[in-house]
Design a protein around this motif. Structure first.
Motif, PDB file in Angstrom:
ATOM      1  N   UNK A 431     114.715  -7.554  12.490  1.00  0.00           N
ATOM      2  CA  UNK A 431     113.577  -7.181  13.330  1.00  0.00           C
ATOM      3  C   UNK A 431     112.304  -7.188  12.504  1.00  0.00           C
ATOM      4  N   UNK A 432     111.171  -7.233  13.186  1.00  0.00           N
ATOM      5  CA  UNK A 432     109.864  -7.074  12.549  1.00  0.00           C
ATOM      6  C   UNK A 432     109.104  -5.975  13.267  1.00  0.00           C
ATOM      7  N   UNK A 433     108.239  -5.289  12.553  1.00  0.00           N
ATOM      8  CA  UNK A 433     107.497  -4.178  13.130  1.00  0.00           C
ATOM      9  C   UNK A 433     106.054  -4.582  13.401  1.00  0.00           C
ATOM     10  N   UNK A 434     105.552  -4.317  14.599  1.00  0.00           N
ATOM     11  CA  UNK A 434     104.124  -4.493  14.838  1.00  0.00           C
ATOM     12  C   UNK A 434     103.331  -3.467  14.039  1.00  0.00           C
ATOM     13  N   UNK A 435     102.045  -3.654  13.992  1.00  0.00           N
ATOM     14  CA  UNK A 435     101.190  -2.822  13.160  1.00  0.00           C
ATOM     15  C   UNK A 435     101.380  -1.338  13.446  1.00  0.00           C
ATOM     16  N   UNK A 436     101.546  -0.983  14.727  1.00  0.00           N
ATOM     17  CA  UNK A 436     101.638   0.432  15.093  1.00  0.00           C
ATOM     18  C   UNK A 436     102.865   1.122  14.518  1.00  0.00           C
ATOM     19  N   UNK A 437     103.876   0.350  14.137  1.00  0.00           N
ATOM     20  CA  UNK A 437     105.104   0.957  13.686  1.00  0.00           C
ATOM     21  C   UNK A 437     105.380   0.835  12.210  1.00  0.00           C
ATOM     22  N   UNK A 438     104.455   0.260  11.438  1.00  0.00           N
ATOM     23  CA  UNK A 438     104.773  -0.046  10.052  1.00  0.00           C
ATOM     24  C   UNK A 438     104.851   1.177   9.145  1.00  0.00           C
ATOM     25  N   UNK A 439     104.102   2.216   9.438  1.00  0.00           N
ATOM     26  CA  UNK A 439     104.201   3.425   8.612  1.00  0.00           C
ATOM     27  C   UNK A 439     105.578   4.069   8.725  1.00  0.00           C
ATOM     28  N   UNK A 440     106.305   3.768   9.785  1.00  0.00           N
ATOM     29  CA  UNK A 440     107.607   4.377   9.995  1.00  0.00           C
ATOM     30  C   UNK A 440     108.638   3.915   8.977  1.00  0.00           C
ATOM     31  N   UNK A 441     108.379   2.831   8.280  1.00  0.00           N
ATOM     32  CA  UNK A 441     109.329   2.361   7.274  1.00  0.00           C
ATOM     33  C   UNK A 441     109.163   3.079   5.937  1.00  0.00           C
ATOM     34  N   UNK A 453     125.029   2.209  16.803  1.00  0.00           N
ATOM     35  CA  UNK A 453     124.563   0.837  16.697  1.00  0.00           C
ATOM     36  C   UNK A 453     123.064   0.666  16.767  1.00  0.00           C
ATOM     37  N   UNK A 454     122.313   1.756  16.701  1.00  0.00           N
ATOM     38  CA  UNK A 454     120.855   1.680  16.794  1.00  0.00           C
ATOM     39  C   UNK A 454     120.210   2.300  15.559  1.00  0.00           C
ATOM     40  N   UNK A 455     119.024   1.819  15.250  1.00  0.00           N
ATOM     41  CA  UNK A 455     118.229   2.322  14.133  1.00  0.00           C
ATOM     42  C   UNK A 455     116.989   2.993  14.707  1.00  0.00           C
ATOM     43  N   UNK A 456     116.794   4.275  14.382  1.00  0.00           N
ATOM     44  CA  UNK A 456     115.700   5.056  14.948  1.00  0.00           C
ATOM     45  C   UNK A 456     114.734   5.505  13.855  1.00  0.00           C
ATOM     46  N   UNK A 457     113.461   5.546  14.196  1.00  0.00           N
ATOM     47  CA  UNK A 457     112.419   6.054  13.318  1.00  0.00           C
ATOM     48  C   UNK A 457     111.629   7.127  14.074  1.00  0.00           C
ATOM     49  N   UNK A 458     111.245   8.206  13.375  1.00  0.00           N
ATOM     50  CA  UNK A 458     110.458   9.259  14.004  1.00  0.00           C
ATOM     51  C   UNK A 458     109.398   9.796  13.061  1.00  0.00           C
ATOM     52  N   UNK A 459     108.178   9.923  13.546  1.00  0.00           N
ATOM     53  CA  UNK A 459     107.067  10.409  12.724  1.00  0.00           C
ATOM     54  C   UNK A 459     107.290  11.859  12.323  1.00  0.00           C
ATOM     55  N   UNK A 460     106.891  12.199  11.086  1.00  0.00           N
ATOM     56  CA  UNK A 460     106.969  13.584  10.624  1.00  0.00           C
ATOM     57  C   UNK A 460     105.770  14.400  11.082  1.00  0.00           C
ATOM     58  N   UNK A 475     102.336   6.134  18.165  1.00  0.00           N
ATOM     59  CA  UNK A 475     103.788   6.100  18.284  1.00  0.00           C
ATOM     60  C   UNK A 475     104.359   7.359  17.641  1.00  0.00           C
ATOM     61  N   UNK A 476     105.287   8.037  18.348  1.00  0.00           N
ATOM     62  CA  UNK A 476     105.925   9.239  17.831  1.00  0.00           C
ATOM     63  C   UNK A 476     107.352   8.967  17.359  1.00  0.00           C
ATOM     64  N   UNK A 477     108.051   8.087  18.058  1.00  0.00           N
ATOM     65  CA  UNK A 477     109.424   7.720  17.687  1.00  0.00           C
ATOM     66  C   UNK A 477     109.804   6.446  18.421  1.00  0.00           C
TER      67      UNK A 477
END
Length: 488
Positions: A431-441, A453-460, A475-477
């Motif tokens: 997958x690739x992340x759009x700009x709005x989601x890149x800090x999540x990595x 089977x899913x990968x989740x990211x959530x802002x601190x 984006x929050x999660x």
């Protein structure tokens, strides 16, 4: 993480605009995917038979398609200008992505693109969340701590046990407040912590350690701390291991020391105790069965990994060799994070660390190294290859799940499985992340969970717009899954 490495990762994130050339429009409902070049998927170890009140240990399987698509998203454009909101905790089930937001827990249905106010469920607590655990039971329940009022300075003295599928409060209880807050060297570290073991929710609160029955919330036992020791967080999962900060009551200026103690979750009785070397300034509990500790002998960061046997006896030390290997643990000041070391994983008789990043800001690389828990010797090395970085996420049976992160922000990211026995790498999806989601990595800014089977990211944390009259879409999660994933 060393300061220069943090800066490099932040700068790499800020350079993420180049990813725009590879990200498809979000409205199209998909991102850019690479073809599958993976070897045949080895048969994963079957999930262990577990009781409904065990801490879950799910085994993930390679999906049919390597194309990653958006599985769920939670976002908002309604944050007040200039305000910063704490976002403690991220959990997932087969149907729900759950997120902590200040004093509220919300659940978003997998497959939805929701804004705040469109959640599947919402649970408002009596005050702001002040403690959390990453552990979840087989029945998809977890625990959080919360303050006794909306005031952020109020006492952190309540525990809540919550069903993540329907958002129901199973039970809540009040526990005492530590009298150690004014003790020498205690600082803010007296804050309570929470973890889960079989059938038991455990809270450490300085003067003591409490254990609650998962089904009813009844206090099972309370072990009071010694006069010269503060119960200061615990590690859960397969076993219960408590960390104590101790000092010489006759000499307030003496150096504090640590004690690590395994307790029986049913009775609170001590099974064994281990004392790290004098001079250790911090101890984190990476795993409990076997017990693996991350210790700090310096002023900044983890300096070595210590392995204990089933009886709490010292086995070996794995030095990080002055930063050649990296062990990052959460440094959240609001929540006691004794067992939160997201850059480390333990399983298959090894502890997995990352190497120091090699290369420049964009063209970067590293590797994951597995060290034997009995001998301390390196056993397995997984290379990231050019322009990518590897980060351990968690064990899945006897396999290591890892995030393959794009260093140049052009090549795709991936969720992969690494085989500690053979060294084989099996991609799950790209997958690739759009700009709005890149800090999540970046671990400093987001929590990461792999489940069903899913990968989740959530802002601190989330911040409103800087312009007093403006709005910002935040984006929050969000979650990613294979295009072949079955919907709940």
């Amino acid at each position: 993480m060393a300061a220069d490495q943090r800066r490099r990762k932040r700068r790499a994130v800020l350079l993420g605009a180049v990813a725009a050339v590879v990200a498809l429009a979000l409205a199209a409902g998909a991102w850019l995917w690479w073809p599958d070049t993976a070897p045949d998927d080895p048969k994963p170890t079957a999930a262990p038979a577990q009781h409904r009140l065990d801490v879950r240990e799910t085994v993930e399987r390679r999906p049919a398609s390597p194309n990653g698509v958006m599985a769920v998203r939670l976002s908002t454009d309604d944050l007040p200008p200039g305000e910063i909101h704490q976002m403690p905790g991220l959990w997932a089930t087969d149907r729900i992505l759950a997120k902590g937001i200040n004093r509220t827990l919300v659940g978003v249905e997998i497959g939805s693109d929701a804004s705040l106010g469109e959640e599947k469920w919402k649970l408002r607590l009596g005050g702001p969340i002040c403690g959390k655990t990453r552990h979840v039971t087989v029945e998809n329940r977890t625990a959080v701590l919360f303050r006794d009022s909306a005031d952020k300075e109020s006492l952190c003295n309540h525990v809540a046990f919550v069903d993540l599928d329907d958002g129901k409060l199973v039970w809540q209880a009040e526990f005492p407040v530590s009298g150690y807050v004014d003790k020498p060297d205690a600082g803010s570290q007296w804050d309570p912590g929470v973890t889960l073991t079989h059938a038991t929710v455990t809270v450490t609160w300085g003067d003591g350690t409490d254990a609650y029955d998962m089904d009813r919330g009844k206090l099972r036992w309370r072990v009071e701390s010694r006069e010269d020791c503060i119960s200061q967080g615990a590690g859960g999962g397969r076993a219960l291991v408590v960390r104590f900060l101790c000092y010489d009551s006759d000499d307030p200026q003496s150096r504090s020391t640590f004690e690590i103690r395994a307790l029986d979750p049913r009775t609170g009785r001590s099974r064994w105790a281990y004392a790290p070397a004098v001079g250790v300034k911090d101890v984190r509990i990476i795993a409990t069965a076997p017990t693996v500790l991350a210790t700090s002998a310096g002023d900044v960061g983890i300096t070595e990994i210590v392995s204990l046997d089933a009886r709490g006896k010292y086995r070996t030390t794995i030095p990080l060799q002055g930063g050649a290997y990296v062990a990052e643990c959460t440094e959240e000041i609001t929540y006691l994070a004794t067992e939160e070391c997201p850059s480390l994983a333990v399983g298959a008789g090894q502890v997995f660390l990352t190497s120091k990043e090699q290369g420049d800001i964009i063209h970067n690389a590293n590797w994951i190294i597995g060290f034997d828990l009995k001998t301390g010797n390196s056993v397995r090395k997984f290379e990231s290859g050019p322009n990518t970085l590897l980060r351990p996420l968690r064990m899945s049976g006897d396999q290591l799940l890892a995030l393959r992160e794009s260093s140049d922000r052009i090549s795709p990211m991936a969720l992969v499985s690494l085989n500690p026995k053979t060294g084989a790498e099996t991609p799950y999806f790209y997958f690739s992340l759009p700009q709005e989601g890149q800090l999540f990595s970046v671990m400093e800014f987001a929590d990461t969970v792999v489940q069903n089977g899913r990968l989740f990211f959530g802002a601190k944390e989330a911040q409103g717009p800087t312009d007093a009259d403006g709005k910002a879409w935040v984006w929050l999660a969000f979650g990613i899954e294979s295009a072949a994933a079955k919907k709940p």
